[in-house]
Design a protein around this motif. Structure first.
Motif, PDB file in Angstrom:
ATOM      1  N   ILE A  11       2.195   7.263  -8.878  1.00 26.22           N
ATOM      2  CA  ILE A  11       2.729   6.003  -8.360  1.00 26.22           C
ATOM      3  C   ILE A  11       2.095   4.835  -9.105  1.00 26.22           C
ATOM      4  N   ALA A  12       0.799   4.944  -9.378  1.00 25.53           N
ATOM      5  CA  ALA A  12       0.113   3.908 -10.148  1.00 25.53           C
ATOM      6  C   ALA A  12       0.626   3.864 -11.588  1.00 25.53           C
ATOM      7  N   THR A  13       0.952   5.023 -12.150  1.00 20.89           N
ATOM      8  CA  THR A  13       1.502   5.067 -13.508  1.00 20.89           C
ATOM      9  C   THR A  13       2.806   4.283 -13.587  1.00 20.89           C
ATOM     10  N   LEU A  14       3.657   4.466 -12.590  1.00 18.61           N
ATOM     11  CA  LEU A  14       4.937   3.746 -12.545  1.00 18.61           C
ATOM     12  C   LEU A  14       4.703   2.242 -12.429  1.00 18.61           C
ATOM     13  N   ARG A  15       3.783   1.843 -11.578  1.00 15.64           N
ATOM     14  CA  ARG A  15       3.456   0.411 -11.459  1.00 15.64           C
ATOM     15  C   ARG A  15       2.974  -0.163 -12.786  1.00 15.64           C
ATOM     16  N   ALA A  17       3.489   0.776 -15.767  1.00 19.65           N
ATOM     17  CA  ALA A  17       4.470   0.778 -16.849  1.00 19.65           C
ATOM     18  C   ALA A  17       5.195  -0.553 -16.969  1.00 19.65           C
ATOM     19  N   ARG A  18       5.305  -1.250 -15.848  1.00 24.60           N
ATOM     20  CA  ARG A  18       6.043  -2.515 -15.843  1.00 24.60           C
ATOM     21  C   ARG A  18       5.125  -3.722 -15.645  1.00 24.60           C
ATOM     22  N   GLY A  19       3.915  -3.482 -15.150  1.00 24.87           N
ATOM     23  CA  GLY A  19       3.063  -4.593 -14.773  1.00 24.87           C
ATOM     24  C   GLY A  19       3.397  -5.033 -13.359  1.00 24.87           C
ATOM     25  N   GLY A  20       2.685  -5.999 -12.857  1.00 24.46           N
ATOM     26  CA  GLY A  20       2.958  -6.456 -11.511  1.00 24.46           C
ATOM     27  C   GLY A  20       2.428  -5.494 -10.473  1.00 24.46           C
ATOM     28  N   ASP A  21       3.091  -5.451  -9.339  1.00 22.11           N
ATOM     29  CA  ASP A  21       2.574  -4.674  -8.213  1.00 22.11           C
ATOM     30  C   ASP A  21       3.657  -3.847  -7.523  1.00 22.11           C
ATOM     31  N   VAL A  25       0.485   0.363  -4.738  1.00 22.04           N
ATOM     32  CA  VAL A  25      -0.274   1.610  -4.607  1.00 22.04           C
ATOM     33  C   VAL A  25      -0.931   1.727  -3.230  1.00 22.04           C
ATOM     34  N   VAL A  26      -1.441   0.640  -2.708  1.00 27.74           N
ATOM     35  CA  VAL A  26      -2.072   0.689  -1.385  1.00 27.74           C
ATOM     36  C   VAL A  26      -1.032   1.036  -0.322  1.00 27.74           C
ATOM     37  N   LYS A  27       0.149   0.415  -0.388  1.00 24.47           N
ATOM     38  CA  LYS A  27       1.216   0.752   0.556  1.00 24.47           C
ATOM     39  C   LYS A  27       1.609   2.216   0.436  1.00 24.47           C
ATOM     40  N   ALA A  28       1.650   2.713  -0.799  1.00 23.62           N
ATOM     41  CA  ALA A  28       1.993   4.124  -0.994  1.00 23.62           C
ATOM     42  C   ALA A  28       0.976   5.030  -0.315  1.00 23.62           C
ATOM     43  N   ALA A  29      -0.309   4.687  -0.425  1.00 22.17           N
ATOM     44  CA  ALA A  29      -1.343   5.488   0.227  1.00 22.17           C
ATOM     45  C   ALA A  29      -1.170   5.468   1.742  1.00 22.17           C
ATOM     46  N   VAL A  30      -0.909   4.290   2.283  1.00 18.92           N
ATOM     47  CA  VAL A  30      -0.707   4.161   3.727  1.00 18.92           C
ATOM     48  C   VAL A  30       0.534   4.929   4.168  1.00 18.92           C
ATOM     49  N   ILE A  51      -4.461   4.918 -11.855  1.00 18.40           N
ATOM     50  CA  ILE A  51      -5.295   4.323 -10.814  1.00 18.40           C
ATOM     51  C   ILE A  51      -6.370   3.438 -11.439  1.00 18.40           C
ATOM     52  N   ARG A  52      -6.477   2.231 -10.934  1.00 22.01           N
ATOM     53  CA  ARG A  52      -7.499   1.297 -11.395  1.00 22.01           C
ATOM     54  C   ARG A  52      -8.692   1.336 -10.450  1.00 22.01           C
TER      55      ARG A  52
END
Length: 239
Positions: A11-15, A17-21, A25-30, A51-52
């Motif tokens: 999910i972080a990789t997809l984020r 790839a485009r930049g931004g948010d 990732v936090v919402k995905a974890a929740v 993941i950062r």
């Protein structure tokens, strides 16, 4: 029963790839937690290509399920884990340029390093797991490090499963028995999916946790995240 920890690196990789948010990732974890995941796994690498380090800091106070941080024990990784204080840290022998984890630790040749790192984390009350190949001797030597668990690297099982599932499972069963005999808890991960997961968990019933990311997130593109997590839970619970 085996717990399902969802690795959200993809999910972080997809984020990234485009930049931004987007996706967040936090919402995905929740959401993974809300949909039934019994753990969240992240694997921050030095180049932060998925993941950062800040993701780790943001996720930890938000989720209530088990938090597992994987990675190579560089000083920056050790510092991050000690700051975040996850439930579990999984030590993986990845070089910085590794695309994905593709080998376990040499628990004989690198025993001293592992002992030193395991002690750092255990002194802070963080459960430790060491990523290992399905090799009885390497599992036995892992116990000398003081680790709480080992995580079996399951790509060879996944590759062999379509050809002969019993043969593919056998070295993992022997390694799992060895872990049990030396008092180590047992995790597993890498290329486990909806086709091969149930057979693995049914035949190693003392398996405590599987960490699954790539296959689960890929399945979610077609099946939806909530439905996919429920499907994986059915495999780990045997219903």
């Amino acid at each position: 029963m085996t717990r399902l920890s969802v690795n959200i690196n993809k999910i972080a990789t997809l984020r990234n790839a485009r930049g931004g948010d987007i996706p967040n990732v936090v919402k995905a974890a929740v959401d993974c937690q809300r949909f039934g995941a019994e753990g969240i796994t992240v694997h921050p690498r030095p180049d932060e290509r998925h993941i950062r380090y800040q993701d780790v800091r943001d996720i930890k106070p938000i989720i209530t399920t088990e938090f597992n941080i994987e990675g190579y024990p560089s000083q920056s990784f050790i510092d991050l884990v000690l700051e975040a204080k996850p439930n579990q840290v999984t030590l993986v022998p990845d070089p910085p340029d590794a695309i994905t984890s593709n080998n376990g630790w040499d628990t004989i040749g690198q025993k001293l390093l592992l002992k030193e790192v395991v002690k750092i984390f255990k002194d802070k009350g963080i459960r430790t797991s060491i990523f290992v190949n399905a090799d009885v001797e390497l599992v036995k030597h892992a116990a000398d490090s003081g680790t709480d668990r080992v995580e079996l690297y399951t790509e060879p099982y996944a590759v062999g499963y379509p050809l002969n599932k019993a043969k593919a499972l056998d070295p993992f069963l022997q390694a799992a028995i060895a872990a049990k005999e030396v008092g180590l808890g047992l995790n597993a991960g890498h290329d486990l999916n909806l086709d091969n997961l149930r057979y693995f968990t049914e035949n190693i019933p003392w398996l405590e946790e599987v960490s699954i990311g790539h296959a689960l997130i890929a399945d979610a593109l077609y099946l939806g995240l909530e439905n996919t997590i429920q499907m994986y839970l059915k495999q780990t619970k045997g219903y």
